[in-house]
Design an enzyme around this catalytic site. Structure first.
Site, PDB file in Angstrom:
ATOM      1  N   LYS A 225     -12.430   4.460  -7.650  1.00 25.11           N
ATOM      2  CA  LYS A 225     -11.003   4.215  -7.890  1.00 25.11           C
ATOM      3  C   LYS A 225     -10.447   3.333  -6.774  1.00 25.11           C
ATOM      4  CE  LYS A 225      -9.662   8.561  -5.644  1.00 25.11           C
ATOM      5  NZ  LYS A 225      -8.900   9.798  -5.754  1.00 25.11           N
ATOM      6  N   ARG A 323      -1.831  20.166  -6.988  1.00 27.32           N
ATOM      7  CA  ARG A 323      -1.430  18.796  -7.302  1.00 27.32           C
ATOM      8  C   ARG A 323      -1.360  18.628  -8.812  1.00 27.32           C
ATOM      9  NH1 ARG A 323      -5.088  14.193  -4.679  1.00 27.32           N
ATOM     10  NH2 ARG A 323      -6.616  15.155  -6.068  1.00 27.32           N
ATOM     11  N   HIS A 352     -10.721  20.468  -7.331  1.00 26.91           N
ATOM     12  CA  HIS A 352     -10.772  19.641  -6.127  1.00 26.91           C
ATOM     13  C   HIS A 352     -10.551  20.512  -4.901  1.00 26.91           C
ATOM     14  CE1 HIS A 352     -10.659  15.520  -4.472  1.00 26.91           C
ATOM     15  NE2 HIS A 352      -9.970  16.086  -3.502  1.00 26.91           N
ATOM     16  N   ARG A 410     -19.099  15.075  -6.993  1.00 24.81           N
ATOM     17  CA  ARG A 410     -18.335  13.828  -6.995  1.00 24.81           C
ATOM     18  C   ARG A 410     -18.447  13.184  -5.613  1.00 24.81           C
ATOM     19  NH1 ARG A 410     -14.855  17.498  -9.014  1.00 24.81           N
ATOM     20  NH2 ARG A 410     -13.429  17.285  -7.231  1.00 24.81           N
ATOM     21  N   TYR A 453       5.284 -12.976  19.249  1.00 29.61           N
ATOM     22  CA  TYR A 453       6.690 -12.719  18.951  1.00 29.61           C
ATOM     23  C   TYR A 453       7.353 -11.798  19.981  1.00 29.61           C
ATOM     24  CZ  TYR A 453       6.344 -14.810  14.288  1.00 29.61           C
ATOM     25  OH  TYR A 453       6.189 -15.685  13.245  1.00 29.61           O
ATOM     26  N   CYS A 501       0.780 -10.899  13.684  1.00 33.54           N
ATOM     27  CA  CYS A 501       1.606 -11.782  12.865  1.00 33.54           C
ATOM     28  C   CYS A 501       1.228 -11.607  11.391  1.00 33.54           C
ATOM     29  CB  CYS A 501       1.412 -13.233  13.286  1.00 33.54           C
ATOM     30  SG  CYS A 501       1.594 -13.515  15.057  1.00 33.54           S
ATOM     31  N   ASP A 503      -0.122 -13.809   9.315  1.00 33.08           N
ATOM     32  CA  ASP A 503      -1.383 -14.446   8.936  1.00 33.08           C
ATOM     33  C   ASP A 503      -2.341 -14.629  10.103  1.00 33.08           C
ATOM     34  OD1 ASP A 503      -0.355 -15.025   6.223  1.00 33.08           O
ATOM     35  OD2 ASP A 503       0.972 -16.382   7.307  1.00 33.08           O
TER      36      ASP A 503
END
Length: 559
Positions: A225, A323, A352, A410, A453, A501, A503
């Site tokens: 997932k 849940r 679970h 799982r 910055y 930053c 990028d």
């Protein structure tokens, strides 16, 4: 060297690596045993070339998928490369090959060699061949009418453009001297220097490590997932399907539908099937988790509309996570509803664990096991004629509670090489994903200079500062700036400097000898565990892995 007390002789090989030297000595011993004369040995050893061993899968231009084979290009290596490619063919994607002249011995019958090559390509379902090299040019009559041939890589690059390739699965396989890396660069969809590399061999290794912990009769459902925890689901699914996993598990219908479009045929469990389009669920043969009466009744009603019977579903039990799922007191009504119709049938019952990795919570975990066992007995006794799988263990549970493996387990984060236990019990796991980039700029700055910055990074010494093209838009959390984490450059850990930053970010490479623009930088992977970044951020590795932006190119490889 001296062989069986004879005269000494000398040879040279064009390598310095320990493994290459060892391989050369093995080859020398075999050739001497076979009686090959020393001069022939000397000539052949001197002509050896370094052999790469990577098969990479890369997103290509115009909807293409590239399989770049960095291995040696001879006839024997062609078949496994074609087999690797064939596993990725889908109905809407034709297979083609860009291949160079094959490496061969001097006395090889070239007509026979390239005739056999053409036959092998045809058997593999290759619809289009582009051959590069003088030998292929001379033997193009062996190949079909759609084939094209070029004398050199330079001629190919001059005459072909990206618009000549669309919606194809392309195997790129060339001998080292042909420089096919330039062809791969031309056809890559993204040219971003930052790359998430996914080691499919590590996926196989981790899968087998957990398989060795369970009984041969216990099935494995693999969690892919969230796009395979950020690694990309298609290649992982193909690899796990080939390894013999019993189920794949995705979060939502769309993830399962994408896998079906990619040619995945194995059973797929959808864990959060909040879908409106039930027809698509049925059409793609996706098996939903059932966690409420409302959803179950809606599914039964829609199955009736489409004339569907015996459709497999998976019953979720809330044993303590609180849940989703049915409680024990819901089961009589659930069983009555399931037995009153034939549209859907229970394929599995599962729950679970919420604290399997915390030994302090083992009493609660045992309560979950006991609660789930009671629910299983109730459901299984109501369907004695049907085999219903039981599963509750996750990656940690497989390691710590093997007595509760039941019919299936799982496998989630452990599949990706992330340890949930640090007591040595999972030391055989290998990291699957590594995020790497390169240095694009180097500057020398005196003590007291501020970097980035708001002047948030102040240098405490004369420093060499590198800029790397990866930032928070790529998934690097801003809290990793200000020296809060380090990256790896040429074996040296280098702290971040100043703010992250959008990028880019800056790192201190003062302690790295001979550092230069273009040097590889590991953000996380073999040397920088993803757990380290998660600890700095006060989160879990899952979040770090799934935060890597989709603009970051994914490269899948096998050795």
């Amino acid at each position: 060297y001296i062989y069986i007390g004879g005269q000494s002789a000398v040879l040279e090989i064009p390598f310095e690596g320990e493994h290459e030297l060892e391989n050369a000595i093995h080859c020398l011993a075999v050739m001497l045993l076979l009686g090959i004369n020393q001069e022939t040995i000397r000539q052949r050893m001197a002509s050896l070339t370094l052999v790469g061993t990577r098969l990479e899968v890369i997103e290509g231009v115009n909807g293409c998928l590239l399989v770049h084979d960095n291995y040696t290009s001879d006839f024997n290596s062609l078949a496994p490369a074609l087999d690797f490619m064939k596993r990725r063919i889908t109905p809407d994607c034709k297979a083609m090959v860009i291949v160079s002249d094959l490496m061969h011995d001097a006395d090889t019958d070239l007509e026979d060699l390239y005739r056999r090559m053409a036959e092998l390509l045809a058997i593999a379902g290759v619809s289009r061949v582009i051959g590069i090299g003088p030998e292929l040019m001379a033997h193009k009559g062996c190949f079909g009418p759609e084939s094209e041939f070029f004398a050199s890589t330079e001629e190919f690059l001059h005459k072909k453009s990206t618009s000549d390739f669309r919606g194809e699965l392309i195997l790129i396989k060339g001998a080292p001297e042909f420089g096919f890396g330039r062809i791969c660069e031309l056809l890559e969809a993204r040219q971003h220097e930052t790359v998430l590399e996914i080691n499919l061999d590590a996926v196989v290794s981790n899968f087998n490590a957990f398989r060795s912990r369970i009984k041969p009769t216990t099935a494995i459902a693999c969690m892919i997932k969230a796009s395979g925890y950020g690694a990309g689901s298609h290649e992982l699914a193909r690899t796990l399907q080939a390894q013999g996993a019993s189920y794949l598990a995705v979060a939502v219908h769309d993830e399962g539908a994408d896998l079906r479009r990619a040619g995945i045929t194995m059973p797929i469990l959808v864990l959060n099937p909040t879908v409106e389009n039930f027809h698509a669920l049925f059409a793609d043969r996706l098996e939903p988790e059932i966690y409420s009466f409302d959803f179950l009744r809606a599914l039964i009603r829609e199955a009736g509309r489409y004339g569907i019977t015996d459709y497999p579903v998976h019953i979720k039990i809330d044993s303590g996570m609180h849940r989703l799922g049915f409680l024990k007191e819901d089961l009589p009504e659930l069983i009555e509803l399931l037995r009153s119709q034939d549209r859907v049938v229970p394929r599995s019952i599962f729950s679970h664990l919420c604290a399997a990795d915390d030994p302090m919570e083992d009493d609660y975990t045992q309560q979950q096991f006991d609660y789930f066992d009671e629910c299983c007995r109730m459901l299984l006794s109501a369907f004695p004629e049907r085999k219903i799988l039981r599963h509750i263990l996750n990656s940690t549970g497989i390691t710590r509670f093997p007595d509760h493996q039941l019919d299936m387990v799982r496998l989630g984060i452990g599949l990706y090489g992330v340890k949930t236990m640090h007591d040595g019990s999972q030391d055989d796991l290998r990291p699957v994903s590594s995020l790497n980039t390169v240095i694009i700029s180097l500057k020398n700055w005196p003590e007291g200079t501020t970097i980035g910055y708001n002047r948030r990074g102040t240098l405490k010494r004369q420093s060499v500062i590198a800029t790397i093209p990866v930032g928070y838009a790529d998934g690097i959390n801003r809290h990793l700036g200000y020296g809060n984490t380090s990256v790896m450059v040429n074996g040296i850990k280098c702290p971040t400097v100043g703010s992250i930053c959008m990028d880019a970010c800056m790192i201190d490479v003062t302690d790295v000898a001979d550092v230069k623009v273009g040097d590889r930088v590991e953000i996380f992977g073999e040397n920088i565990p993803v757990d380290d970044l998660a600890e700095v951020l006060g989160t879990i590795p899952y979040e770090v892995l799934t935060s890597v932006s989709q603009r970051v190119k994914r490269v899948y490889y096998r050795e």
